[in-house]
Design a protein around this motif. Structure first.
Motif, PDB file in Angstrom:
ATOM      1  N   VAL A 223       0.850  -1.190   0.000  1.00 49.30           N
ATOM      2  CA  VAL A 223       0.000   0.000   0.000  1.00 49.30           C
ATOM      3  C   VAL A 223       0.884   1.237   0.000  1.00 49.30           C
ATOM      4  CG1 VAL A 223      -1.829   1.267   1.208  1.00 49.30           C
ATOM      5  CG2 VAL A 223      -1.704  -1.218   1.424  1.00 49.30           C
ATOM      6  N   ILE A 224       0.548   2.204  -0.853  1.00 47.95           N
ATOM      7  CA  ILE A 224       1.226   3.495  -0.793  1.00 47.95           C
ATOM      8  C   ILE A 224       0.185   4.530  -0.388  1.00 47.95           C
ATOM      9  CG2 ILE A 224       2.295   5.327  -2.165  1.00 47.95           C
ATOM     10  CD1 ILE A 224       3.593   3.166  -3.840  1.00 47.95           C
ATOM     11  N   ILE A 225       0.536   5.325   0.618  1.00 51.45           N
ATOM     12  CA  ILE A 225      -0.364   6.393   1.055  1.00 51.45           C
ATOM     13  C   ILE A 225       0.250   7.715   0.627  1.00 51.45           C
ATOM     14  CG2 ILE A 225      -1.441   7.512   3.033  1.00 51.45           C
ATOM     15  CD1 ILE A 225      -1.194   4.751   4.477  1.00 51.45           C
ATOM     16  N   LEU A 226      -0.460   8.446  -0.223  1.00 50.11           N
ATOM     17  CA  LEU A 226       0.021   9.764  -0.634  1.00 50.11           C
ATOM     18  C   LEU A 226      -0.608  10.774   0.312  1.00 50.11           C
ATOM     19  CD1 LEU A 226      -0.458   9.552  -4.511  1.00 50.11           C
ATOM     20  CD2 LEU A 226       1.591   9.040  -3.187  1.00 50.11           C
ATOM     21  N   SER A 227       0.216  11.462   1.072  1.00 52.65           N
ATOM     22  CA  SER A 227      -0.327  12.328   2.106  1.00 52.65           C
ATOM     23  C   SER A 227       0.090  13.779   1.902  1.00 52.65           C
ATOM     24  CB  SER A 227       0.172  11.852   3.468  1.00 52.65           C
ATOM     25  OG  SER A 227      -0.210  12.785   4.451  1.00 52.65           O
ATOM     26  N   ASP A 228      -0.866  14.683   2.052  1.00 54.29           N
ATOM     27  CA  ASP A 228      -0.494  16.104   1.986  1.00 54.29           C
ATOM     28  C   ASP A 228      -0.662  16.769   3.349  1.00 54.29           C
ATOM     29  OD1 ASP A 228      -3.238  16.400   2.222  1.00 54.29           O
ATOM     30  OD2 ASP A 228      -3.533  17.003   0.138  1.00 54.29           O
ATOM     31  N   ARG A 229      -0.599  15.953   4.407  1.00 54.62           N
ATOM     32  CA  ARG A 229      -0.765  16.503   5.752  1.00 54.62           C
ATOM     33  C   ARG A 229       0.428  17.346   6.186  1.00 54.62           C
ATOM     34  NH1 ARG A 229      -3.878  14.736  10.538  1.00 54.62           N
ATOM     35  NH2 ARG A 229      -5.620  13.497   9.806  1.00 54.62           N
ATOM     36  N   ALA A 230       1.605  17.016   5.626  1.00 56.86           N
ATOM     37  CA  ALA A 230       2.828  17.597   6.183  1.00 56.86           C
ATOM     38  C   ALA A 230       3.207  18.946   5.567  1.00 56.86           C
ATOM     39  CB  ALA A 230       3.970  16.591   6.020  1.00 56.86           C
ATOM     40  N   ILE A 231       2.257  19.635   4.993  1.00 57.41           N
ATOM     41  CA  ILE A 231       2.620  20.920   4.393  1.00 57.41           C
ATOM     42  C   ILE A 231       3.000  21.939   5.473  1.00 57.41           C
ATOM     43  CG2 ILE A 231       1.268  20.654   2.291  1.00 57.41           C
ATOM     44  CD1 ILE A 231      -0.923  22.321   3.660  1.00 57.41           C
TER      45      ILE A 231
END
Lengths: 408, 1071
Positions: B622-630
């Motif tokens: 599974v790959i999780i693409l996350s934009d939480r860390a902006i």
């Protein structure tokens, strides 16, 4: 080729023409000319200028006159003529599809809009067969050889003098849309009222093509010995259609398919008797026709709003989905109907006495017209068989009928 | 035909009539061939021809190899054939040009030798060109047969068929090395069992053109026939059917996605039935430039030759609706579920006839959208066809008549000499392997996973606000989108992404999804009713490695199963911390440097793609693409761009099939956003910001509700799910699995290079933003939240796209323009009208429409206005829009009609019928009768008399404002009058179905046009289409279905009407 969509001025129409349109639809501007003030309350029934409302009081406020709308179209045409003169076009036809007379504006400031590439849109189409870019040929609808010309000829006396006529015709699957042109002739002469019942009595033998009896109107009574394809009785408008297997056939009707899918779609009145099974989507959007059939496929009576369906056999899944009106009775011989019925909008009730009367009458007529063995069996054993019937009664329809009773 | 203007060959569709005649005991006869051809001729009306009536769209027949005939004919040529089953026969289309022809012949011989098969010789197939139209003749190939013998050591005919399959692919591969598309050579069939005679012919011409077929020595136990109706107008002999394994009537809606998934898994293909060298020759299995049916045939063939039976393959590709069917046998459910983890359904209306030469059968799509009737006779014959009676049979010999039912299969085993029913075939297949046991052991259920070890904390109010700003939330989004979804569990009406205007013309920074417009079903396939026909739809999905589709392995179902693709934040944490030893997830940061420099976004995407590829190689499932860390230095890559870029990168590297792609997206809140993400490759989505926003609003008391946070969250997810079903159904797609990666969107306003690189295969026709422009829009939002010196931080921007739309429209129709127009019309003052039109036309300051960006180009000298045709002539070309009595008042409706009748134009009834009173002329000579009578899916008030009272009959295929959707008139709006006109009961609600139930395909539309022409032959038949990419191709098909007029209606807020008219012209005039 016609185009519509928010066209407001002569300029819009000229652009549409240069891009290929030969005719144009103008909707909103015409409503505005007629008094619409763009309140955007159309869905609320509170239109203050009487345009988008059914409220009798508000409707009185409608002030538009035909002259206003005539003026709008005159102005639009006049404005088009001015631009045509400027561009050097004498007629609309010579302007159709000449996209080279359009170009992207050079003064676009908008940072995104000036990136638009119009080359695809302004591409000038080739015409392999000649110079014209507008409609110059008529379609051949392949109607010169259809069976209905023969039917019309045979029905001449009925059409002229309402005298009953009879006839027998052999058909095959390439004989499509039987009786529709004949119905058109009846409607032209007698309007919605049609002819008296059983004026035109034709029998067909063989496999009828698609749309057997489509839009067939009052006065027509067709009998088909054999089978039929999809769309039997589509848009049925008062005629009676009876279909039963070939006399030489040894098949058990209620176990074998005799008509195709989507029978009685959008029917408004008339009768259909089927001695055999029908395919998927039987009587979808029926709003007034009465049908007897000995088994059907999935999605039966979907969106039905009126009429009656007597099903003397099994149904497929999702029966009565979106059914808001009319009544269906199912002869649930295997006890599987409940799980095949979509009960979101309908109740499953036992028969009331008036249902019994109607069903018995329909069974008798079915036997008379199609010689149905199953119907005979049920009728002969009514006392024991009637308990197998389930009445499908749309809730909304039930409430309306009840209210009517109360009022009466 | 190449891409030209707005035309693209990929827009082509086709459909048709199909059928077969077979002897159950496998008895061969020439009568079988003759009967099949008769059946074909009787389905001529289901096919079509272009403007040249003697050139068909294609027709053909597949039969068993007529050994004796071929043996005798070959002897005449000095070719000595082997025993039956010991030689293969190829049926080939060659170019007529001699050098190229020789080149192809040489390649065939070389390839045969390379595959260790003795080349026996060529035979010219004798043809009779009499009566064949010029279009077909212009493209006619030389048709030849070639023969090769079975190499030693090949054990049986199945293995020989496999070798011949490899040979065929090798020939194609060799041609491809020297020639570009379209390839000069086409192999219709190459088999030791069957042969296909087909071409760009009408049904009547098949028998006359191929002299072989008239020879009584040509015998077969079956004949499988097909007659084609294509929207295209360009000659093609090779697109005629049958194909090598199937004949297909219908349309694969999800082809782009199916092919992407297929290519994604191509590199992991391996089979004990093929050597690595052979597998290399077979690739890419599915060639480009083929029709949907041809692609499906290629996949069927591969799966068949790698060991599955033909019925097994068909159930895998076109499964019945199993998810949610509680009545289904658990073994059968397990069978379908296991195969769903391997492959998504090839979805769409389909009647499929299939054969491997020994068994022949038929199956139907899950929704039963194509007709297929069969009859079995007492003399052991089976007749299956789109229409009953297509082959006349003595009724007294028929022992069973039936129809193929949705999702059911029917097989004639000519070797065993019996018919196998749906229950028998499936009963055997589902017990082949312990599928249920495999699922029990290997399937991972999300709800059964352990709670994550990390403790989960909610975002603070301040950070929520900051994120909202940087992802571009407006107050409107919170109040009119999120709030109703969370509170009611339903999507607010009018919030569909399709209502959004051209993002490219807006001044405000746009959500990237706003540049994507979803297609909708129109003519060539039907939309579905997601409410009333919910039982055929499914949102089930699987996260993990899809495995190798060529073998059955229990480990392939080792994946996480989800009931729907929306993950809550705690579910995502479970997934993130999953570790079964062989199943792990990797989180990647989906951001780019927020420095505003050119190339930053590109660099960010490249990095993301590289890391994703590494993660797969490292064995993550599974790959999780996350934009939480902006943060202030890093801005989020718009999620749809990140997902699509990674998805396509992994397809290219052959790794996509091995991994699930989950998105942790701050910028997904409305249904359209989710739909875009799924269609461009996301497996599941966690809308953490949308959820946090709802939670914060509740905490702050901004929601007028008693519901708990848990209930709100559930409601929101439910609203998204229902919205997704609605969106799928508009395109006629039944399952998330098929929608997943299907890319059924038109891109409006993004540069073609960007699209080709990151959204490969999507349609983009007007150019637009480059990558740095996309970065610019993203940064405009990002800086709003991360730069300190910004204006009041307590407020989000007021309005988003909906607001803009209202304002935009409000600007063109504003009190001033409305007043001027009404004054001009009431006082008959052209000068006032000119003031009105000047206001509308002037878009120098603000652009509202694409046409506002155009100018006239003057190539001719101006002429005097007196030379231009008069107003009275032009007015005949006007029509008013279709507005029903019911939506507007009788007064408004009849006033429009009177006006149009006065000027010789046409008014339109709309879809609600027409009161017969209006057919009588008024005392002053005016008429309230609408010249155009509409026929819509509800068919309200459509009677013989209504149709008779028309000058034009308009079939409304779709509605500009909401294509692909049905409508509903609630009971309280159905008063006595409306009920009378609509032939319904006052007070009872009326539902318009999403599709016309008599139009699931193009040949059905041709039938309805024929019906209406019969109902009123003096009326023009008008087909109303809604503009979308490819509408021109559909319009060409509609013209071939004999429409007299085609109306292209603007897609409200989306594509404007004008570009679409262009499309039409191009396709029309090209033929």
């Amino acid at each position: 080729m016609q185009a519509d969509g928010q066209m407001k001025t002569g300029r819009d129409l000229v652009i549409a023409t240069l891009l290929g349109a030969e005719e144009w639809g103008v909707a909103t501007a015409a409503l505005v000319a007629g008094g619409c003030i763009m309140m955007r309350k159309c869905h609320l029934n509170t239109c203050p200028v009487g345009v988008a409302t059914q409220d009798p009081e508000l409707r009185k406020l409608f002030s538009g006159k035909p002259e206003d709308i005539v003026n709008l179209f005159q102005f639009l045409a006049e404005e088009m003529r001015e631009i045509m003169a400027e561009l050097g076009f004498r007629t609309i036809n010579e302007m159709v599809g000449r996209a080279q007379f359009l170009k992207k504006r050079e003064d676009i400031q908008h940072w995104k809009a000036n990136k638009i590439d119009f080359s695809g849109i302004l591409h000038v189409a080739r015409n392999a067969t000649g110079e014209t870019l507008y409609n110059t040929e008529e379609q051949d609808h392949g109607m010169s050889m259809i069976l209905d010309w023969g039917l019309v000829k045979q029905a001449k006396l009925a059409l002229d003098t309402k005298t009953p006529v009879f006839g027998t015709f052999l058909v095959k699957n390439t004989d499509r849309t039987i009786g529709t042109l004949l119905s058109n002739e009846i409607s032209k002469l007698y309007g919605a009222e049609g002819l008296p019942d059983n004026t035109i009595n034709f029998k067909f033998e063989g496999s009828a093509g698609q749309s057997f009896g489509a839009f067939n109107t009052k006065g027509i009574s067709f009998e088909l010995e054999g089978e039929a394809n999809d769309y039997v009785g589509k848009g049925l408008s008062g005629a009676q259609l009876a279909i039963y297997p070939a006399k030489v056939s040894t098949l058990v009707p209620h176990d074998n398919i005799i008509i195709g899918n989507v029978a009685l779609y959008g029917a408004t009145s008339g009768h259909l008797f089927i001695n055999g099974m029908a395919g998927e989507r039987f009587a979808v959007r029926n709003s007034g026709a009465t049908a007897v059939v000995e088994g059907i496929g999935d999605h039966g009576c979907e969106y039905m709003t009126g009429g009656k369906a007597l099903i003397l056999g099994s149904t497929g899944r999702n029966f009565a989905a979106g059914m808001s009106g009319g009544i269906a009775w199912i002869y649930d011989i295997n006890g599987t109907f409940r799980e095949n019925c979509n009960q979101e909008m309908v109740d499953l009730d036992p028969l009331e006495s008036e249902d019994e009367t109607t069903i018995i009458a329909l069974l008798k007529r079915h036997i008379l017209l199609t010689n149905s063995e199953r119907a005979s069996y049920i009728l002969n054993n009514w006392a024991t068989e009637k308990v197998r019937f389930i009445k499908v009664f749309p809730r909304e329809y039930k409430n309306v009928l009840r209210k009517k009773l109360v009022v009466a | 035909m190449q891409q030209e203007g707005l035309y693209n060959p990929e827009f082509e569709h086709d459909a048709c009539g199909v059928g077969f005649v077979a002897h159950i005991k496998g008895q061969k006869s020439h009568a079988q061939v003759k009967d099949a051809l008769t059946m074909l001729e009787n389905m001529e009306h289901r096919g079509a021809c272009g403007c040249d009536p003697e050139s068909g769209d294609g027709a053909g027949i597949m039969i068993q190899l007529p050994h004796e005939f071929l043996w005798e004919e070959c002897i005449k040529l000095g070719i000595q054939l082997e025993e039956p089953g010991y030689y293969g026969t190829g049926m080939v289309f060659l170019p007529k040009e001699s050098e190229l022809n020789q080149f192809c012949r040489t390649i065939i011989q070389e390839a045969a030798e390379e595959r260790k098969m003795t080349f026996l010789g060529f035979r010219s197939v004798p043809v009779n060109r009499q009566g064949i139209g010029p279009t077909a003749l212009g493209a006619e190939p030389e048709i030849i047969q070639f023969f090769v013998s079975r190499p030693d050591g090949v054990a049986n005919t199945e293995e020989f068929e496999r070798k011949l399959y490899v040979l065929r692919r090798l020939i194609i591969q060799k041609v491809k090395q020297k020639q570009s598309y379209p390839l000069p050579l086409y192999i219709a069939s190459l088999s030791c069992k069957t042969i296909i005679y087909k071409g760009q012919l009408t049904t009547y011409q098949v028998g006359s053109y191929f002299e072989d077929l008239r020879d009584t020595r040509v015998v077969s136990a079956f004949g499988l026939v097909h007659s084609r109706f294509s929207t295209n107008t360009f000659p093609s002999w090779s697109l005629a059917q049958p194909f090598r394994m199937i004949a297909h009537n219908g349309e694969i809606n999800t082809l782009t996605g199916n092919l992407n998934w297929f290519y994604a898994g191509v590199r992991s293909l391996s089979s004990p039935y093929f050597t690595a060298e052979e597998m290399e020759i077979l690739l890419p299995i599915v060639d480009k430039g083929q029709s949907d049916s041809a692609c499906l045939d290629n996949v069927v063939e591969l799966l068949l030759h790698s060991g599955r039976s033909l019925p097994h393959v068909m159930l895998m590709l076109v499964p019945e609706a199993w998810d949610g069917n509680t009545q289904m046998d658990p073994l059968k459910r397990a069978f379908y579920e296991y195969h769903a983890t391997l492959m998504e359904p090839w979805d769409g209306p389909a009647a499929l006839c299939f054969t491997d030469g020994k068994t022949i059968g038929a199956t139907l799509d899950r929704n039963g959208l194509r007709p297929l009737r069969y009859a079995i006779t007492s003399d052991d014959r089976v007749v299956v066809a789109s229409e009953a009676g297509a082959l006349p049979i003595d009724e007294s010999t028929i022992i069973k008549k039936g129809r193929q039912q949705p999702g059911k299969i029917f097989v004639v085993d000519m070797e065993a000499g019996l018919i196998r029913s749906d229950e028998e075939v499936k009963g055997e297949l589902v017990r082949q392997q312990p599928y249920g046991e495999w699922l029990d052991n290997y399937k991972i259920k999300l709800e059964e996973l352990a709670e994550p070890r990390v403790t989960f904390t909610y975002l603070s109010k301040e950070s929520v606000f900051k994120y909202q700003q940087s992802f571009g939330y407006s107050r409107e989004d919170l109040e009119t989108i999120l709030t109703p979804m969370a509170v009611t569990g339903y999507e607010p009406i009018g919030s569909m992404g399709t209502d959004v205007p051209l993002a490219l013309l807006s001044d405000q920074p746009q959500h990237l999804s706003s540049y994507f417009k979803q297609f909708f079903a129109q003519v060539t396939n039907p939309p579905i009713d997601p409410i009333r026909e919910r039982l055929v739809m499914s949102l089930a999905t699987f996260i993990g490695n899809a495995g190798n589709i060529l073998i059955e392995d229990k480990k392939f179902c080792h994946c996480v199963t989800l009931e729907h693709p929306i993950l809550t934040s705690s579910e995502l944490e479970k997934l993130r911390s999953i570790d079964t030893g062989v199943f792990q997830a990797k989180t990647l940061q989906s951001y780019f440097r927020a420095d505003g420099k050119p190339g930053s976004l590109e660099a960010g995407i490249e990095r993301l793609c590289r890391y994703a590829d590494d993660a797969v190689r490292d064995g993550f499932e599974v790959i999780i693409l996350s934009d939480r860390a902006i943060d202030s230095q890093h801005a989020a890559i718009p999620s749809i761009l990140a997902v699509s870029a990674v998805h396509h990168h992994l397809i290219k590297t052959g790794n996509r099939g091995a991994v699930g792609l989950v998105v942790e997206a701050g910028d997904a809140w409305e249904v359209h956003h989710f739909a875009c993400l799924l269609a461009f490759g996301a497996t599941a989505i966690n809308p953490y910001m949308a959820l946090a926003s709802i939670r914060t609003m509740r905490e702050e008391g901004q929601l007028d509700t008693e519901l708990t946070w848990d209930q709100l969250r559930k409601n929101y997810v439910k609203a998204v799910c229902n919205g997704l079903l609605k969106i799928f159904s508009k395109m006629g797609i039944s399952t998330l699995q098929s929608y997943h990666g299907a890319q059924i969107f038109e891109v409006l306003g993004i540069d073609k290079e960007v699209v080709d690189k990151y959204f490969c295969g999507a349609v983009s026709r007007i150019g637009g933003l480059q990558l740095d422009d996309i970065a610019k829009e993203a940064l405009a939002k990002h800086w709003r939240s991360f730069e300190n010196n910004r204006s009041p931080k307590s407020l989000l921007p007021e309005g988003g796209v909906y607001q803009w739309k209202r304002r935009g429209e409000g600007h063109l129709w504003n009190p001033q323009t409305v007043h001027l127009l009404q004054q001009a019309c009431r006082t008959d003052d052209f000068q006032t009208f000119k003031k009105y039109s000047a206001l509308i036309n002037n878009q120098k300051e603000r652009i509202f429409t694409l046409r506002g960006l155009l100018d006239f180009a003057k190539h001719r000298t101006a002429i005097s206005i007196d030379e231009v045709e008069p107003v009275s002539e032009i007015m005949k070309r006007f029509a008013t829009g279709a507005m029903s009595f019911g939506s507007i008042s009788h007064e408004a409706h009849s006033t429009l009609a009177i006006a149009m009748n006065r000027v010789g134009g046409k008014s339109n009834t709309g879809e609600g019928g027409e009161d017969e009173l209006r057919y009588q002329k008024l005392p002053n000579g005016d008429s309230m009768r609408s010249a155009i009578k509409q026929v819509a899916s509800g068919r309200f008030g459509v009677t013989s008399n209504y149709l008779t009272q028309a000058d034009e009959l308009q079939i409304k295929m779709a509605q500009g404002a909401k294509p692909g959707e049905g409508g509903q008139l609630p009971g309280h709006k159905v008063d006595e009058w409306i009920a009378k006109v609509r032939h319904s009961t006052p007070g009872v609600g009326l539902i318009s179905p999403p599709p016309h139930h008599d139009i699931y395909s193009i040949e059905d539309l041709a039938q309805l046009i024929f019906d209406l022409k019969n109902a009123n032959r003096d009326a023009r038949i008008n087909v109303k289409l809604v503009s979308k990419a490819g509408v021109g191709t559909i319009a060409a098909g509609v013209a071939k279905a004999h429409a007299d007029v085609i109306l292209i209606a603007g897609y409200d807020g989306g594509t404007e009407p004008l570009p679409s008219v262009r499309l039409n012209m191009q396709v029309f005039l090209g033929n």
